[in-house]
Design a protein around this motif. Structure first.
Motif, PDB file in Angstrom:
ATOM      1  N   ARG A   1     -13.322 -41.201  34.574  1.00  0.00           N
ATOM      2  CA  ARG A   1     -14.461 -42.074  34.273  1.00  0.00           C
ATOM      3  C   ARG A   1     -14.628 -42.275  32.782  1.00  0.00           C
ATOM      4  O   ARG A   1     -14.996 -43.369  32.331  1.00  0.00           O
ATOM      5  N   THR A   2     -14.335 -41.236  31.972  1.00  0.00           N
ATOM      6  CA  THR A   2     -14.542 -41.339  30.530  1.00  0.00           C
ATOM      7  C   THR A   2     -13.370 -40.732  29.762  1.00  0.00           C
ATOM      8  O   THR A   2     -12.595 -39.938  30.304  1.00  0.00           O
ATOM      9  N   HIS A   3     -13.299 -41.078  28.489  1.00  0.00           N
ATOM     10  CA  HIS A   3     -12.308 -40.471  27.596  1.00  0.00           C
ATOM     11  C   HIS A   3     -12.546 -38.962  27.476  1.00  0.00           C
ATOM     12  O   HIS A   3     -11.594 -38.198  27.342  1.00  0.00           O
ATOM     13  N   ASP A   4     -13.812 -38.543  27.504  1.00  0.00           N
ATOM     14  CA  ASP A   4     -14.127 -37.112  27.396  1.00  0.00           C
ATOM     15  C   ASP A   4     -13.565 -36.317  28.571  1.00  0.00           C
ATOM     16  O   ASP A   4     -13.105 -35.188  28.405  1.00  0.00           O
ATOM     17  N   HIS A   5     -13.611 -36.900  29.760  1.00  0.00           N
ATOM     18  CA  HIS A   5     -13.035 -36.225  30.927  1.00  0.00           C
ATOM     19  C   HIS A   5     -11.514 -36.084  30.767  1.00  0.00           C
ATOM     20  O   HIS A   5     -10.956 -35.020  31.045  1.00  0.00           O
TER      21      HIS A   5
ATOM     22  N   ASP B   1      -2.073 -42.384  29.646  1.00  0.00           N
ATOM     23  CA  ASP B   1      -2.477 -43.702  29.169  1.00  0.00           C
ATOM     24  C   ASP B   1      -3.939 -43.589  28.742  1.00  0.00           C
ATOM     25  O   ASP B   1      -4.846 -43.640  29.582  1.00  0.00           O
ATOM     26  N   HIS B   2      -4.156 -43.394  27.454  1.00  0.00           N
ATOM     27  CA  HIS B   2      -5.510 -43.194  26.926  1.00  0.00           C
ATOM     28  C   HIS B   2      -6.370 -44.444  27.091  1.00  0.00           C
ATOM     29  O   HIS B   2      -7.588 -44.330  27.256  1.00  0.00           O
ATOM     30  N   ASP B   3      -5.764 -45.623  27.043  1.00  0.00           N
ATOM     31  CA  ASP B   3      -6.537 -46.858  27.174  1.00  0.00           C
ATOM     32  C   ASP B   3      -7.171 -46.980  28.560  1.00  0.00           C
ATOM     33  O   ASP B   3      -8.263 -47.520  28.707  1.00  0.00           O
ATOM     34  N   ARG B   4      -6.457 -46.493  29.561  1.00  0.00           N
ATOM     35  CA  ARG B   4      -6.957 -46.582  30.943  1.00  0.00           C
ATOM     36  C   ARG B   4      -7.492 -45.250  31.463  1.00  0.00           C
ATOM     37  O   ARG B   4      -7.849 -45.158  32.639  1.00  0.00           O
ATOM     38  N   ASP B   5      -7.524 -44.213  30.618  1.00  0.00           N
ATOM     39  CA  ASP B   5      -7.942 -42.868  31.043  1.00  0.00           C
ATOM     40  C   ASP B   5      -7.165 -42.432  32.281  1.00  0.00           C
ATOM     41  O   ASP B   5      -7.720 -41.881  33.233  1.00  0.00           O
ATOM     42  N   LEU B   6      -5.871 -42.677  32.243  1.00  0.00           N
ATOM     43  CA  LEU B   6      -4.961 -42.360  33.344  1.00  0.00           C
ATOM     44  C   LEU B   6      -4.072 -41.191  32.935  1.00  0.00           C
ATOM     45  O   LEU B   6      -3.454 -41.215  31.862  1.00  0.00           O
ATOM     46  N   PHE B   7      -4.017 -40.207  33.789  1.00  0.00           N
ATOM     47  CA  PHE B   7      -3.221 -39.016  33.539  1.00  0.00           C
ATOM     48  C   PHE B   7      -2.244 -38.835  34.692  1.00  0.00           C
ATOM     49  O   PHE B   7      -2.653 -38.790  35.855  1.00  0.00           O
ATOM     50  N   VAL B   8      -0.951 -38.769  34.380  1.00  0.00           N
ATOM     51  CA  VAL B   8       0.084 -38.643  35.405  1.00  0.00           C
ATOM     52  C   VAL B   8       0.790 -37.306  35.251  1.00  0.00           C
ATOM     53  O   VAL B   8       1.151 -36.909  34.141  1.00  0.00           O
ATOM     54  N   ILE B   9       0.973 -36.628  36.366  1.00  0.00           N
ATOM     55  CA  ILE B   9       1.776 -35.410  36.395  1.00  0.00           C
ATOM     56  C   ILE B   9       3.118 -35.788  37.001  1.00  0.00           C
ATOM     57  O   ILE B   9       3.187 -36.151  38.178  1.00  0.00           O
ATOM     58  N   PRO B  10       4.191 -35.743  36.206  1.00  0.00           N
ATOM     59  CA  PRO B  10       5.495 -36.135  36.737  1.00  0.00           C
ATOM     60  C   PRO B  10       6.010 -35.113  37.740  1.00  0.00           C
ATOM     61  O   PRO B  10       5.736 -33.916  37.633  1.00  0.00           O
ATOM     62  N   PHE B  11       6.751 -35.591  38.716  1.00  0.00           N
ATOM     63  CA  PHE B  11       7.336 -34.743  39.749  1.00  0.00           C
ATOM     64  C   PHE B  11       8.125 -33.623  39.093  1.00  0.00           C
ATOM     65  O   PHE B  11       8.942 -33.849  38.209  1.00  0.00           O
ATOM     66  N   GLY B  12       7.852 -32.419  39.503  1.00  0.00           N
ATOM     67  CA  GLY B  12       8.602 -31.283  38.981  1.00  0.00           C
ATOM     68  C   GLY B  12       8.085 -29.964  39.502  1.00  0.00           C
ATOM     69  O   GLY B  12       7.002 -29.886  40.096  1.00  0.00           O
ATOM     70  N   LEU B  13       8.862 -28.926  39.260  1.00  0.00           N
ATOM     71  CA  LEU B  13       8.483 -27.563  39.616  1.00  0.00           C
ATOM     72  C   LEU B  13       7.725 -26.960  38.442  1.00  0.00           C
ATOM     73  O   LEU B  13       8.247 -26.906  37.323  1.00  0.00           O
TER      74      LEU B  13
ATOM     75  N   THR C   1     -12.305 -32.939  37.807  1.00  0.00           N
ATOM     76  CA  THR C   1     -13.625 -33.156  37.218  1.00  0.00           C
ATOM     77  C   THR C   1     -13.620 -34.468  36.447  1.00  0.00           C
ATOM     78  O   THR C   1     -12.828 -34.664  35.538  1.00  0.00           O
ATOM     79  N   GLY C   2     -14.515 -35.375  36.840  1.00  0.00           N
ATOM     80  CA  GLY C   2     -14.620 -36.678  36.186  1.00  0.00           C
ATOM     81  C   GLY C   2     -13.668 -37.727  36.715  1.00  0.00           C
ATOM     82  O   GLY C   2     -13.642 -38.856  36.214  1.00  0.00           O
TER      83      GLY C   2
ATOM     84  N   ALA D   1     -16.853 -36.513  42.228  1.00  0.00           N
ATOM     85  CA  ALA D   1     -16.102 -35.966  41.090  1.00  0.00           C
ATOM     86  C   ALA D   1     -16.377 -36.732  39.805  1.00  0.00           C
ATOM     87  O   ALA D   1     -16.441 -36.141  38.725  1.00  0.00           O
ATOM     88  N   ALA D   2     -16.544 -38.039  39.908  1.00  0.00           N
ATOM     89  CA  ALA D   2     -16.740 -38.869  38.716  1.00  0.00           C
ATOM     90  C   ALA D   2     -18.019 -38.525  37.975  1.00  0.00           C
ATOM     91  O   ALA D   2     -18.113 -38.747  36.764  1.00  0.00           O
ATOM     92  N   GLU D   3     -18.989 -37.965  38.655  1.00  0.00           N
ATOM     93  CA  GLU D   3     -20.284 -37.673  38.043  1.00  0.00           C
ATOM     94  C   GLU D   3     -20.377 -36.270  37.447  1.00  0.00           C
ATOM     95  O   GLU D   3     -21.363 -35.949  36.782  1.00  0.00           O
ATOM     96  N   VAL D   4     -19.365 -35.433  37.665  1.00  0.00           N
ATOM     97  CA  VAL D   4     -19.395 -34.062  37.140  1.00  0.00           C
ATOM     98  C   VAL D   4     -19.051 -34.111  35.656  1.00  0.00           C
ATOM     99  O   VAL D   4     -18.042 -34.689  35.256  1.00  0.00           O
ATOM    100  N   PRO D   5     -19.895 -33.503  34.802  1.00  0.00           N
ATOM    101  CA  PRO D   5     -19.642 -33.522  33.356  1.00  0.00           C
ATOM    102  C   PRO D   5     -18.337 -32.792  32.990  1.00  0.00           C
ATOM    103  O   PRO D   5     -17.937 -31.859  33.687  1.00  0.00           O
ATOM    104  N   PRO D   6     -17.691 -33.219  31.906  1.00  0.00           N
ATOM    105  CA  PRO D   6     -16.459 -32.552  31.464  1.00  0.00           C
ATOM    106  C   PRO D   6     -16.667 -31.046  31.318  1.00  0.00           C
ATOM    107  O   PRO D   6     -17.697 -30.604  30.821  1.00  0.00           O
ATOM    108  N   GLY D   7     -15.686 -30.298  31.781  1.00  0.00           N
ATOM    109  CA  GLY D   7     -15.740 -28.851  31.642  1.00  0.00           C
ATOM    110  C   GLY D   7     -16.599 -28.142  32.678  1.00  0.00           C
ATOM    111  O   GLY D   7     -16.717 -26.927  32.661  1.00  0.00           O
TER     112      GLY D   7
END
Length: 175
Positions: A14-18, A54-66, A79-80, A106-112
């Protein structure tokens, strides 16, 4: 004691802080370095890959791996999250798989902060193997590890989100 699991997925925040809180948590846990590159087993000299945020879209990807111990903290990462899905499997003393997804709250839970941020669907891999034509092998079977690998590959092929498609419109690396 370490727990190894294969993980793949994404989280949109939802936010950059999250997003920053997730990056901080994964840096502190030695999955990411300070350049936001994925590292192997906490070794800053062994880069798994980079370019999955992707900081512009607040998108975080975990690449396939062990990953070592990442599956133990995935719920914290939701969270968030406005949406997200992590697909996880392990043969580390088990033969288990699960899919973890963001819940609307989840989107409403504050960071941390903690709270109800995800739901987990446990997958019966024996049932998955039978339904997908792999049959069932006994642990004592000489082909057991190969069978496990084939079942897990099919499971991830069916359930992993298309992370490359999610990253297509950004400048991040493809896998």
């Amino acid at each position: 004691m370490s727990f190894y699991a294969t993980v793949s997925g994404y989280l949109s925040y939802r936010t950059h802080d999250h997003l920053a809180a997730t990056i901080h948590r994964l840096t502190r846990g030695q999955w990411l370095n300070h350049e936001e590159q994925w590292i192997l087993n906490g070794d800053p000299d062994r880069i798994r890959c980079d370019g999955t945020i992707d900081h512009d879209r607040d998108l975080f990807v975990i690449p396939f791996g062990l990953y070592r111990n990442l599956a133990r903290i995935t719920t914290e990462l939701f969270t968030g999250a406005t949406e997200g899905q992590l697909v996880i499997s392990s043969t580390d003393g088990c033969f288990d798989a699960w899919i973890e997804e963001a819940v609307p709250a989840a989107a409403e839970v504050p960071p941390g902060q903690g709270g109800e941020v995800s739901k987990i669907q446990c997958i019966d891999l024996i049932e998955f193997a039978e339904e997908n034509g792999f049959g069932v092998k006994a642990v004592s079977d000489p082909d057991y590890q190969s069978w496990q690998h084939d079942v897990l590959t099919a499971f991830h092929n069916e359930h992993d989100p298309d992370i490359n498609g999610m990253l297509d419109s950004s400048n991040t690396q493809r896998f």
